[in-house]
Design an enzyme around this catalytic site. Structure first.
Site, PDB file in Angstrom:
ATOM      1  N   HIS A   1      35.146  55.057  99.172  1.00 57.25           N
ATOM      2  CA  HIS A   1      34.013  54.349  98.648  1.00 57.25           C
ATOM      3  C   HIS A   1      34.236  52.896  98.793  1.00 57.25           C
ATOM      4  O   HIS A   1      33.466  52.215  99.184  1.00 57.25           O
ATOM      5  CB  HIS A   1      33.884  54.905  97.350  1.00 57.25           C
ATOM      6  CG  HIS A   1      32.584  54.507  96.838  1.00 57.25           C
ATOM      7  ND1 HIS A   1      32.294  53.306  96.343  1.00 57.25           N
ATOM      8  CD2 HIS A   1      31.335  54.987  96.686  1.00 57.25           C
ATOM      9  CE1 HIS A   1      31.194  53.051  95.494  1.00 57.25           C
ATOM     10  NE2 HIS A   1      30.394  54.234  95.920  1.00 57.25           N
TER      11      HIS A   1
ATOM     12  N   HIS B   1      27.376  59.474 100.523  1.00 54.13           N
ATOM     13  CA  HIS B   1      27.959  58.692 101.535  1.00 54.13           C
ATOM     14  C   HIS B   1      28.260  59.465 102.355  1.00 54.13           C
ATOM     15  O   HIS B   1      28.113  58.883 103.856  1.00 54.13           O
ATOM     16  CB  HIS B   1      28.976  58.092 100.650  1.00 54.13           C
ATOM     17  CG  HIS B   1      28.726  56.843  99.736  1.00 54.13           C
ATOM     18  ND1 HIS B   1      27.930  55.707 100.239  1.00 54.13           N
ATOM     19  CD2 HIS B   1      28.928  56.456  98.475  1.00 54.13           C
ATOM     20  CE1 HIS B   1      27.853  55.000  99.233  1.00 54.13           C
ATOM     21  NE2 HIS B   1      28.527  55.450  98.085  1.00 54.13           N
TER      22      HIS B   1
END
Length: 487
Positions: free
Chosen positions: A144, A207
Site C-alpha cells: 500500500h 488496489h
C-alpha cells in the site's frame, strides 16, 4: 473473568476477499484460543460506512467494539492488529484503545512486520506459497505505502525476500518504492521478460483488482506496455497460512502479557435507595463473580439490602469490619479481608465490594482497597451518591453556592477547631453525639437553619428540617447540614 480477542483490520468492501483473509485470520485466532471470544473491528471509517449503506452490514470501529466489550463485562482483551506494519492505521488504533486501558486489562498484539524474525518468517512463507517465478520471470509485490516513517518496512521486506530469491521486487501504490522503481530494476535484467504481480496487502481488494490487475493505467497494463508478459495473483496475505500463523503468534504474546488475575471493584451503593445505584454500579454487580459486603455483626446488612434485587446467583461473602477504635483489631480485620480478596483474584474472579455511599468518603472499604492495590492487583472504584448529597436533595436545599466552601466533618470525632472555619458544614455519622453537636452549634451561633436527616432515602428515614427541635439521640446514619457559621 471474561476474555476476548479483538481482531482489528483496516477492512475491505469486497465480501469474497473478506472471507478468505480477514475472516480466515479471525478463525485461526478462534481455533488457537478456544476459551476466548473473538470479535471484529475495522479502522477504516470509509469502508465501515460503505458496508453499512450498501450491504446493511454493521461492523464496529475500535471504540465501538471496546465499548461493547466493556458493557458486556469483558475484563481481559487481547487486541490483535492485522495491519502490515506500525503505520498510521496502527497508531490510530492505539489511540482509540488508550481510554480503555484505564478500565480494562488490554494488551496489543504486534502487526505483521515487527521484529526481524517476522520479516524472515513472512519471506519464507510467501515464497513457498506464491507461484515460483520461472528463470525469465520476476515476482513483483504491491504494497500500500504510507507517508509514515514505517514505510521503510517495504525496503527491509524486499531485502529479506531477495536473500532467498533475487528476482523478487517490492513496490507500493502510495509510497516508495514505486512502480517506476520496479521498472528501472527490471531494465537492468534483460533476461527477465515475464512478471508475476501479487498484492502485499492483507486483502486482495480495490488496489489489487484495479491498481494492480485492472485495465488502462494498472501495473499489469504498464508492464505489458513495456513488453513484459504479466500474470496476476489475486490473493491477499490473509490467505497465506504462514501469515495467519504469525498473527496467531503475535496474539499469543499479547495474551501471555495480560494479567491472569481478576479485578477488585469498590462499588458505591449510594445512601440507601436502590434506585440511586448508578448504572455502572448495577452492571459491575451483575457481572461480578463474587459480591462482598461489610459485616459489623449487626442483624442488618444495609449495603446488601440496597443491591439485593440486582444480584442473581453471585457468590456472596460477608466481610467482618468491626466498628471499634482498637487499631490492632481493625487492622487485623482489614488484613484478613484483603487476603481473602487476593486469593479470589488469583483464581481470576471479578470481586465487587459493595459499600454505602461513595467508597472514597469515610469508607471502611478504602483500607481494604489500599491493601489489595499495594500487592499489585487490578482495582477500580465505582463512585456512588454520597449521603450528604442525598440529604441536601431531600431537604430541597443546596450544599454550597457561588464561592461558599463546604467542609465535611466526622461528627463522632473531635471537630472543635473546624467549627471556626468559614463555610457550610456537613457533620456525618453523628449518631449518639447528635445532642452534643446540637449544643455545640447553639453555642457557636450555627443552629439557625441547621437540619438533620437520619437514614436518608431508607425505609426508616427521618427528616428534621429544624435541627434545634431535635430532642433525642439518633442512629449511626445521621447527618447534619449547617449553613454559614464563620466566626
Amino acid at each position: 473473568m471474561k476474555k476476548a480477542i479483538l481482531a482489528v483490520s483496516f477492512g475491505t468492501s469486497y465480501p469474497d476477499t473478506l472471507e478468505k483473509t480477514i475472516a480466515a485470520t479471525e478463525q485461526a485466532l478462534a481455533a488457537a484460543f478456544p476459551d476466548w471470544e473473538v470479535r471484529r473491528a475495522f479502522t477504516s471509517g470509509m469502508i465501515i460506512r460503505k458496508l453499512r449503506q450498501r450491504d446493511g452490514l454493521r461492523i464496529d470501529d475500535v471504540n465501538q467494539a471496546m465499548h461493547r466489550l466493556e458493557e458486556e463485562g469483558f475484563t481481559h482483551v487481547a487486541v490483535q492488529s492485522t495491519h502490515v506494519m506500525h503505520g498510521e492505521e496502527y497508531e490510530k488504533m492505539l489511540a482509540q484503545l488508550e481510554p480503555y486501558r484505564l478500565r480494562m486489562q488490554v494488551r496489543v498484539g504486534m502487526p505483521l512486520l515487527h521484529a526481524e524474525s517476522d520479516y524472515a518468517a513472512v519471506a519464507d512463507g510467501l515464497l513457498k506459497w506464491l507461484p515460483q517465478p520461472e528463470p525469465d520471470e520476476a515476482l513483483v509485490l504491491m504494497g500500500h505505502g504510507t507517508p509514515h516513517f514505517a514505510n521503510a518496512a517495504y525496503a527491509q521486506m524486499e531485502h529479506m525476500l531477495q536473500a532467498q530469491c533475487e528476482r523478487v521486487l517490492v513496490a507500493t501504490v502510495e509510497g516508495y518504492p514505486t512502480l517506476d522503481s520496479v521498472r528501472q530494476q527490471l531494465a537492468k535484467h534483460p533476461a527477465i521478460r515475464k512478471v508475476i504481480l501479487a498484492p502485499f496487502m492483507l486483502v486482495a481488494g480495490d488496489h489489487a483488482r484495479n491498481d494492480m490487475a485492472g485495465g488502462e493505467g494498472s501495473w499489469k497494463a504498464e508492464l505489458e506496455a513495456d513488453g513484459y508478459a504479466a500474470r496476476c495473483v489475486l490473493q491477499g496475505l490473509g490467505e497465506c497460512p504462514a501469515v495467519r500463523a504469525l498473527f496467531v503468534e503475535h496474539c499469543r504474546q499479547a495474551v501471555q502479557a495480560l494479567p491472569q488475575g481478576g479485578k477488585l471493584w469498590g462499588v458505591g451503593g449510594g445512601p440507601g435507595d436502590s434506585e440511586l445505584l448508578t448504572m455502572k454500579a448495577v452492571r459491575v454487580l451483575r457481572q461480578a463473580d463474587v459480591v462482598m459486603v461489610p459485616d459489623t455483626n449487626g442483624p442488618e446488612k444495609t449495603a446488601l439490602n440496597i443491591a439485593r434485587h440486582y444480584l442473581d446467583g453471585q457468590e456472596m461473602i460477608l466481610v467482618r469490619t468491626p466498628m471499634v477504635r482498637d487499631r490492632a483489631v481493625v487492622d487485623a480485620a482489614y488484613d484478613a479481608a484483603a487476603g481473602q480478596i487476593c486469593a479470589l483474584l488469583d483464581q481470576g474472579k471479578q470481586v465487587a465490594f459493595l459499600t454505602l455511599g461513595d467508597p472514597t468518603i469515610y469508607s471502611t472499604y478504602m483500607y481494604i482497597h489500599e491493601r489489595v492495590q499495594r500487592q499489585g492487583y487490578a482495582v477500580e472504584i465505582v463512585p456512588g451518591v454520597p449521603s450528604f448529597c442525598a440529604a441536601a436533595a431531600r431537604l430541597n436545599t443546596s450544599l454550597c453556592q457561588g464561592s461558599e466552601p463546604l467542609l465535611i466533618i466526622p461528627a463522632s470525632h473531635s471537630h472543635e477547631e473546624l467549627l471556626d472555619v468559614p463555610g457550610n458544614k456537613v457533620f456525618m455519622k453523628s449518631g449518639k453525639a447528635i445532642l452534643e453537636l446540637q449544643e455545640t452549634l447553639r453555642e457557636k451561633g450555627m443552629l439557625d437553619g441547621a437540619a438533620m436527616v437520619e437514614n436518608c432515602t431508607m425505609d426508616n428515614e427521618r427528616v428534621v428540617p429544624d435541627f434545634s427541635q431535635m430532642q433525642e439521640p439518633s442512629g449511626y446514619f445521621s447527618l447534619v447540614i449547617a449553613k454559614g457559621g464563620s466566626v
